[in-house]
Scaffold this active site. Structure first.
Site, short mmCIF file in Angstrom:
data_model
loop_
_atom_site.label_atom_id
_atom_site.label_comp_id
_atom_site.label_asym_id
_atom_site.label_seq_id
_atom_site.Cartn_x
_atom_site.Cartn_y
_atom_site.Cartn_z
N SER A 88 0.82 -1.21 0.00
CA SER A 88 0.00 0.00 0.00
C SER A 88 0.85 1.25 0.00
CB SER A 88 -0.85 0.05 1.28
OG SER A 88 -1.76 -0.98 1.31
N HIS B 184 -0.68 -2.46 -7.24
CA HIS B 184 -1.48 -2.14 -6.06
C HIS B 184 -2.97 -2.19 -6.37
CE1 HIS B 184 -2.57 1.03 -2.77
NE2 HIS B 184 -2.77 -0.19 -2.35
N GLU C 70 -3.01 0.59 -9.22
CA GLU C 70 -1.89 1.54 -9.29
C GLU C 70 -0.65 0.73 -9.63
OE1 GLU C 70 -1.51 5.35 -6.26
OE2 GLU C 70 -1.60 3.39 -5.35
N ASN D 191 -2.82 6.18 -1.30
CA ASN D 191 -2.78 6.29 0.17
C ASN D 191 -2.16 7.58 0.68
OD1 ASN D 191 -4.20 4.04 1.14
ND2 ASN D 191 -2.59 2.75 0.29
N1 CAA Z 1 -15.60 -8.67 -1.65
C1 CAA Z 1 -16.13 -8.87 -2.86
N2 CAA Z 1 -17.25 -8.28 -3.29
C2 CAA Z 1 -17.85 -7.43 -2.45
C3 CAA Z 1 -17.37 -7.16 -1.16
C4 CAA Z 1 -16.20 -7.83 -0.76
N3 CAA Z 1 -15.62 -7.62 0.45
N4 CAA Z 1 -18.19 -6.28 -0.55
C5 CAA Z 1 -19.17 -5.99 -1.44
N5 CAA Z 1 -18.96 -6.68 -2.57
C6 CAA Z 1 -19.79 -6.63 -3.77
C7 CAA Z 1 -21.16 -7.19 -3.48
O1 CAA Z 1 -21.18 -8.58 -3.76
C8 CAA Z 1 -22.06 -6.41 -4.43
O2 CAA Z 1 -22.08 -6.98 -5.71
P1 CAA Z 1 -23.49 -7.56 -6.25
O3 CAA Z 1 -24.54 -6.61 -5.88
O4 CAA Z 1 -23.25 -7.65 -7.71
O5 CAA Z 1 -23.59 -8.86 -5.56
C9 CAA Z 1 -21.35 -5.06 -4.61
O6 CAA Z 1 -19.99 -5.26 -4.13
C10 CAA Z 1 -22.03 -3.98 -3.82
O7 CAA Z 1 -22.12 -4.42 -2.49
P2 CAA Z 1 -23.26 -4.03 -1.48
O8 CAA Z 1 -24.51 -3.69 -2.23
O9 CAA Z 1 -23.36 -5.08 -0.41
O10 CAA Z 1 -22.68 -2.76 -0.69
P3 CAA Z 1 -22.26 -1.35 -1.23
O11 CAA Z 1 -23.11 -0.85 -2.33
O12 CAA Z 1 -22.12 -0.54 0.01
O13 CAA Z 1 -20.80 -1.55 -1.82
C11 CAA Z 1 -18.47 -1.45 -1.49
C12 CAA Z 1 -19.77 -2.14 -1.07
C13 CAA Z 1 -18.18 -1.72 -2.96
C14 CAA Z 1 -17.38 -2.08 -0.62
C15 CAA Z 1 -18.63 0.09 -1.25
O14 CAA Z 1 -19.06 0.32 0.07
C16 CAA Z 1 -17.35 0.86 -1.49
O15 CAA Z 1 -16.99 1.17 -2.61
N6 CAA Z 1 -16.65 1.19 -0.39
C17 CAA Z 1 -15.39 1.93 -0.47
C18 CAA Z 1 -14.29 1.00 -0.87
C19 CAA Z 1 -12.96 1.69 -0.97
O16 CAA Z 1 -12.82 2.89 -0.79
N7 CAA Z 1 -11.95 0.87 -1.26
C20 CAA Z 1 -10.58 1.37 -1.31
C21 CAA Z 1 -9.94 1.10 0.03
S1 CAA Z 1 -8.31 1.71 0.08
C22 CAA Z 1 -7.41 0.53 -0.68
O17 CAA Z 1 -7.87 -0.50 -1.08
C23 CAA Z 1 -5.95 0.82 -0.81
C24 CAA Z 1 -5.09 0.50 0.34
O18 CAA Z 1 -3.90 0.29 0.09
C25 CAA Z 1 -5.53 0.52 1.76
P1 NAD Z 2 -4.25 -9.56 5.81
O1 NAD Z 2 -3.76 -9.39 7.21
O2 NAD Z 2 -5.70 -9.77 5.55
O3 NAD Z 2 -3.48 -10.80 5.11
C1 NAD Z 2 -2.10 -10.99 5.11
C2 NAD Z 2 -1.83 -12.48 4.91
O4 NAD Z 2 -0.44 -12.69 4.68
C3 NAD Z 2 -2.18 -13.32 6.17
O5 NAD Z 2 -3.09 -14.36 5.77
C4 NAD Z 2 -0.85 -13.90 6.63
O6 NAD Z 2 -0.96 -15.22 7.15
C5 NAD Z 2 -0.05 -13.89 5.33
N1 NAD Z 2 1.39 -13.87 5.49
C6 NAD Z 2 2.13 -13.09 6.33
N2 NAD Z 2 3.46 -13.33 6.14
C7 NAD Z 2 3.55 -14.28 5.16
C8 NAD Z 2 4.63 -14.93 4.52
N3 NAD Z 2 5.90 -14.65 4.86
N4 NAD Z 2 4.38 -15.84 3.55
C9 NAD Z 2 3.09 -16.14 3.21
N5 NAD Z 2 2.01 -15.54 3.79
C10 NAD Z 2 2.24 -14.63 4.75
O7 NAD Z 2 -3.70 -8.30 5.01
P2 NAD Z 2 -4.31 -7.58 3.69
O8 NAD Z 2 -5.27 -6.55 4.13
O9 NAD Z 2 -4.70 -8.63 2.71
O10 NAD Z 2 -3.01 -6.80 3.17
C11 NAD Z 2 -1.98 -7.46 2.47
C12 NAD Z 2 -1.14 -6.44 1.72
O11 NAD Z 2 -1.97 -5.71 0.81
C13 NAD Z 2 -0.46 -5.38 2.62
O12 NAD Z 2 0.78 -5.03 2.06
C14 NAD Z 2 -1.45 -4.23 2.55
O13 NAD Z 2 -0.85 -2.98 2.82
C15 NAD Z 2 -1.88 -4.31 1.08
N6 NAD Z 2 -3.18 -3.71 0.79
C16 NAD Z 2 -4.19 -3.78 1.70
C17 NAD Z 2 -5.42 -3.20 1.39
C18 NAD Z 2 -6.57 -3.26 2.34
O14 NAD Z 2 -7.56 -2.55 2.14
N7 NAD Z 2 -6.53 -4.09 3.38
C19 NAD Z 2 -5.61 -2.58 0.14
C20 NAD Z 2 -4.55 -2.56 -0.78
C21 NAD Z 2 -3.33 -3.13 -0.44
#
Ligand code: CAA
Ligand code: NAD
Length: 281
Positions: A117, A138, A150, A188
Site C-alpha cells: 500500500s 497495487h 496503481e 494512500n
Molecule cells: N468482496 C467482494 N465483493 C464485495 C465485497 C467484498 N468484500 N463487498 C461488497 N462486494 C460486492 C457485493 O457482492 C455487491 O455486488 P453484487 O450486488 O453484484 O452482488 C457489490 O460489491 C455492492 O455491495 P453491497 O450492495 O453489499 O454494498 P455497497 O453498495 O455498500 O458496496 C463497497 C460495497 C463496494 C465495498 C462500497 O461500500 C465501497 O466502494 N466502499 C469503499 C471501498 C474503498 O474505498 N476501497 C478502497 C480502500 S483503500 C485501498 O484498497 C488501498 C489501500 O492500500 C488501503
Molecule cells: P491480511 O492481514 O488480511 O493478510 C495478510 C496475509 O499474509 C495473512 O493471511 C498472513 O498469514 C499472510 N502472510 C504473512 N506473512 C507471510 C509470509 N511470509 N508468507 C506467506 N504468507 C504470509 O492483510 P491484507 O489486508 O490482505 O493486506 C496485504 C497487503 O496488501 C499489505 O501489504 C497491505 O498494505 C496491502 N493492501 C491492503 C489493502 C486493504 O484494504 N486491506 C488494500 C490494498 C493493499
C-alpha cells in the site's frame, strides 16, 4: 504470462487470486498459515457462488475458475510461475524476506510484484538480483469490485516489466494508473491522511463514530465513512501506512493518531478481528 502465484491469502491476496483465476490464469494461492489459506479459499468459493446466484457466472464457469486455483503453503511452487504477486503484511522486513526467497526460487523471466500500500518498491527491489523485474501492482479493496490498479515503477523497473503488468491489468478488466515510487504512492498519500484526520476528530471529541461517518457519506457522497473504511481496510494496515508516510516525508502532518495506535495495540484491527471503531459479528 499464464501461471501466477499470490503470496498471502488475506483479504487482498484472496481477492487478487480470484480475479486472476476468473480471467483465465492458473493461480497458486500461497499462505504460510494454513488456517488463513483455507479461509481465503473459502472466501473465494463464497463470492463465486454469489456470482452464480446473481446470474453473473454459470456453474461451469465457477467450476473452471476453482480448477485454476491451487492452494499452496510452500514458496517452491513459485518456480513454475511467470508472475508472483506478494500480498503479505505491510512490513518491510517481512516483504524483503519473501522477495529474497522468490529471487532464488523463480526462473530469471519471472516478474516479482508487490501489492504494498505504501512501502518503497525501490527498496524491496534492492534485495533481489533482478530490480528491473520488480514492480508495484497495487489493487484496491475489495479487489473483485474495484476497477483501479496503481502500477508503481521502482527506480530500476524496466519498461518491459511495466508494459507486461499493464497488459495483465487490462486482461483482468481493470484500469491501470502509472505512479512513481513515493511514500503512499497516490492512493494512500491522499486517502490515509483523511482517515487519520477522521480518527483525530473522534479522539478530540468533535463527534461520534457514526456522526463522523454520516458527515462524509451524506455530505461528500463517499460510499463508506472514513472510520468504517478504516475498519474495512484493517487498522493495523492503516497504522503501517501512516508510519510509512510519517517517516518517508518527515512531516508532522502525517503523525498517526494516538487513538489508532491504541486500538491496534488492543488487537482491535477492524472488521477482520471483529472489533474496530464498530463491532462485527
Ligand atoms: N468482496 C467482494 N465483493 C464485495 C465485497 C467484498 N468484500 N463487498 C461488497 N462486494 C460486492 C457485493 O457482492 C455487491 O455486488 P453484487 O450486488 O453484484 O452482488 C457489490 O460489491 C455492492 O455491495 P453491497 O450492495 O453489499 O454494498 P455497497 O453498495 O455498500 O458496496 C463497497 C460495497 C463496494 C465495498 C462500497 O461500500 C465501497 O466502494 N466502499 C469503499 C471501498 C474503498 O474505498 N476501497 C478502497 C480502500 S483503500 C485501498 O484498497 C488501498 C489501500 O492500500 C488501503
Ligand atoms: P491480511 O492481514 O488480511 O493478510 C495478510 C496475509 O499474509 C495473512 O493471511 C498472513 O498469514 C499472510 N502472510 C504473512 N506473512 C507471510 C509470509 N511470509 N508468507 C506467506 N504468507 C504470509 O492483510 P491484507 O489486508 O490482505 O493486506 C496485504 C497487503 O496488501 C499489505 O501489504 C497491505 O498494505 C496491502 N493492501 C491492503 C489493502 C486493504 O484494504 N486491506 C488494500 C490494498 C493493499
Amino acid at each position: 504470462m499464464k501461471t501466477i502465484m499470490v503470496i498471502g491469502a488475506g483479504q487482498m491476496g484472496s481477492g487478487i487470486a480470484q480475479v486472476f483465476a476468473q480471467s483465465g490464469f492458473d493461480v497458486y494461492l500461497n499462505d504460510m498459515n494454513e488456517a488463513a489459506l483455507n479461509k481465503g479459499m473459502n472466501n473465494i468459493e463464497k463470492l463465486l457462488t454469489r456470482a452464480v446466484e446473481k446470474g453473473r457466472m454459470t456453474d461451469d464457469q465457477m467450476a473452471e475458475t476453482l480448477n485454476r486455483l491451487t492452494p499452496s503453503t510452500g514458496l517452491e511452487d513459485a518456480s513454475n510461475c511467470d508472475v508472483v504477486i506478494e500480498a503479505v503484511v505491510e512490513n518491510m522486513d517481512v516483504k524483503t524476506s519473501v522477495f529474497k526467497q522468490l529471487d532464488e526460487i523463480t526462473p530469471a523471466h519471472t516478474i516479482l510484484a508487490s501489492n504494498t500500500s505504501s512501502l518503497p518498491i525501490t527498496e524491496i527491489a534492492s534485495v533481489t538480483n533482478r530490480p528491473e523485474k520488480v514492480i508495484g501492482m497495487h489493487f484496491m479493496n475489495p479487489v473483485p469490485v474495484m476497477k483501479l490498479v496503481e502500477i508503481i515503477r521502482g527506480l530500476q523497473t524496466s519498461n518491459e516489466t511495466y508494459q507486461a503488468i499493464e497488459i495483465i491489468t487490462h486482461s483482468l478488466n481493470k484500469t491501470p494508473v502509472e505512479v512513481n515510487d513515493f511514500p503512499g504512492f497516490v492512493s494512500n498519500r491522499i486517502l490515509m491522511p483523511m482517515i487519520n484526520e477522521a480518527i483525530y476528530t473522534l479522539y478530540e471529541g468533535v463527534a461520534s463514530v457514526e456522526d463522523i461517518d454520516t458527515v462524509m457519506k451524506l455530505g461528500m457522497n463517499h460510499p463508506m465513512g472514513p472510520l468504517q473504511l478504516a475498519d474495512f481496510i484493517g487498522l493495523d494496515t492503516c497504522l503501517y501506512i501512516m508510519e510509512v508516510l510519517h517517516e518517508g516525508f518527515g512531516d508532522s502532518k502525517y503523525r498517526p493518531c494516538p487513538l489508532l495506535r491504541k486500538y491496534v495495540k488492543a488487537g482491535w484491527l477492524g472488521k477482520k478481528s471483529g472489533r474496530g471503531f464498530y463491532h462485527y459479528e
